[in-house]
Enzyme design. Sequence first.
Site, PDB file in Angstrom:
ATOM      1  N   LYS A   1      19.266 -53.830  -0.448  1.00 13.70           N
ATOM      2  CA  LYS A   1      19.676 -54.249  -1.788  1.00 13.70           C
ATOM      3  C   LYS A   1      18.600 -55.166  -2.339  1.00 13.70           C
ATOM      4  CE  LYS A   1      23.269 -56.559  -4.438  1.00 13.70           C
ATOM      5  NZ  LYS A   1      24.594 -57.197  -4.426  1.00 13.70           N
TER       6      LYS A   1
ATOM      7  N   LYS B   1      20.019 -49.713  -3.019  1.00 17.34           N
ATOM      8  CA  LYS B   1      20.460 -50.165  -4.334  1.00 17.34           C
ATOM      9  C   LYS B   1      19.388 -51.032  -4.964  1.00 17.34           C
ATOM     10  CE  LYS B   1      24.055 -53.071  -6.243  1.00 17.34           C
ATOM     11  NZ  LYS B   1      25.073 -54.047  -5.973  1.00 17.34           N
TER      12      LYS B   1
HETATM   13  C1  PBG Z   1      27.247 -58.406  -5.820  1.00 16.74           C
HETATM   14  C2  PBG Z   1      26.961 -57.158  -6.545  1.00 16.74           C
HETATM   15  C3  PBG Z   1      26.102 -56.988  -7.643  1.00 16.74           C
HETATM   16  C4  PBG Z   1      26.150 -55.641  -7.980  1.00 16.74           C
HETATM   17  C5  PBG Z   1      27.050 -55.030  -7.125  1.00 16.74           C
HETATM   18  N1  PBG Z   1      27.517 -55.972  -6.217  1.00 16.74           N
HETATM   19  C6  PBG Z   1      25.359 -57.991  -8.429  1.00 16.74           C
HETATM   20  C7  PBG Z   1      24.194 -58.670  -7.860  1.00 16.74           C
HETATM   21  O1  PBG Z   1      23.863 -58.537  -6.690  1.00 16.74           O
HETATM   22  O2  PBG Z   1      23.587 -59.437  -8.611  1.00 16.74           O
HETATM   23  C8  PBG Z   1      25.377 -55.005  -9.088  1.00 16.74           C
HETATM   24  C9  PBG Z   1      25.846 -53.649  -9.503  1.00 16.74           C
HETATM   25  C10 PBG Z   1      25.287 -53.164 -10.766  1.00 16.74           C
HETATM   26  O3  PBG Z   1      24.342 -53.735 -11.347  1.00 16.74           O
HETATM   27  O4  PBG Z   1      25.798 -52.144 -11.251  1.00 16.74           O
HETATM   28  N2  PBG Z   1      28.626 -58.571  -5.586  1.00 16.74           N
END
Ligand code: PBG
Length: 330
Positions: free
Chosen positions: A198, A250
């Site tokens: 991520k 992601k």
């Molecule tokens: C954190 C989380 C995020 C997203 C999904 N889970 C935000 C981040 O890490 O800042 C982002 C998903 C998206 O942008 O569609 N709980």
Amino acid sequence: MGGFPAQRPRRLRGSAAMRSLVAEHHLAPQRLVLPMFVKEGLASPSPITSMPGVVQHSRASLVDAVGEAVEAGVGGVMLFGVPSERDARGSAGTDPDGILNEALADVAAAVGESCVVMADTCLDEFTDHGHCGVLDAEGRVDNDATLVRYVDLALAQASAGASLLGLSGMMDGQVGAVRAALDAAGRTDVALLAYSAKYATAFYGPFREAVDSALKGDRRTYQMEPGNRSEALREVALDIDEGADAVMVKPALPYLDVLVDVVAAAGSRGVPTWAYQVSGEYAMVEAAAANGWIDRERAVLETLLAITRAGASTVLSYWAVEAATWLRRG
Ligand code: PBG
């Protein structure tokens, strides 16, 4: 007759039937997962400006929308909760009467086993500082103190009815800590999706609006550096060793190289790789389509196909229901 090609790849492109017959990759509704937002205290759905077509749901509208997703053939829903009260520890996330846990129970009761009910197991929606973990005295995200909170989140979400937990916080050891706690509580049945690779990306921008994020600053001390590719494999190996049932990359489209690597590495250990087509990926196509600069349906399906072609077994997408409907229509 010299000069004419003996090999003619075009023969397999001559008709729609021929192209479909030999296509290497197809999209399937059951491999799509819809991320959804539910906000405490809402009487009706509230639009998210930067994600046209996506809303923050009320408890009631969420259940209706999940029903529509199941009807469309979508394979799962991933729920995010937006509480009305936030604190430093993210207490609303572990409260059995917190919005996400109540919504999970509503949805699990409504859908049964017709689709997989998933929860985001992270603190950022619940903390008043907006970080994915709890902070130490110096204001830094405290890895090990956060694991204790993730364990409590996971147990609460499993009790509420989630069948799969998405560990999205990027804390070291989160998969192992949550797996051990679930197993000790007799919840060996709950699956874990590790957000292994991520990245700290600009493409989460619209999501911050979707969850009314309180974050100031960024998440670069825990999410991955966008320039790193091999490091994704280290994260994936750790998560699989700790018990991840699936791993995730992601964002998706800007990270297809990483996705290909992770699919190969996780696949060699029999573990599926998912991808999350994030809010910024959604917003870009919607904005271009709204201007008439791109064919919306073709562009959406092409992004999903690209992610699938790179090897993702399952894709989280805000277009899941619409795409599923288009696919079934043919
Ligand atoms: C954190 C989380 C995020 C997203 C999904 N889970 C935000 C981040 O890490 O800042 C982002 C998903 C998206 O942008 O569609 N709980």
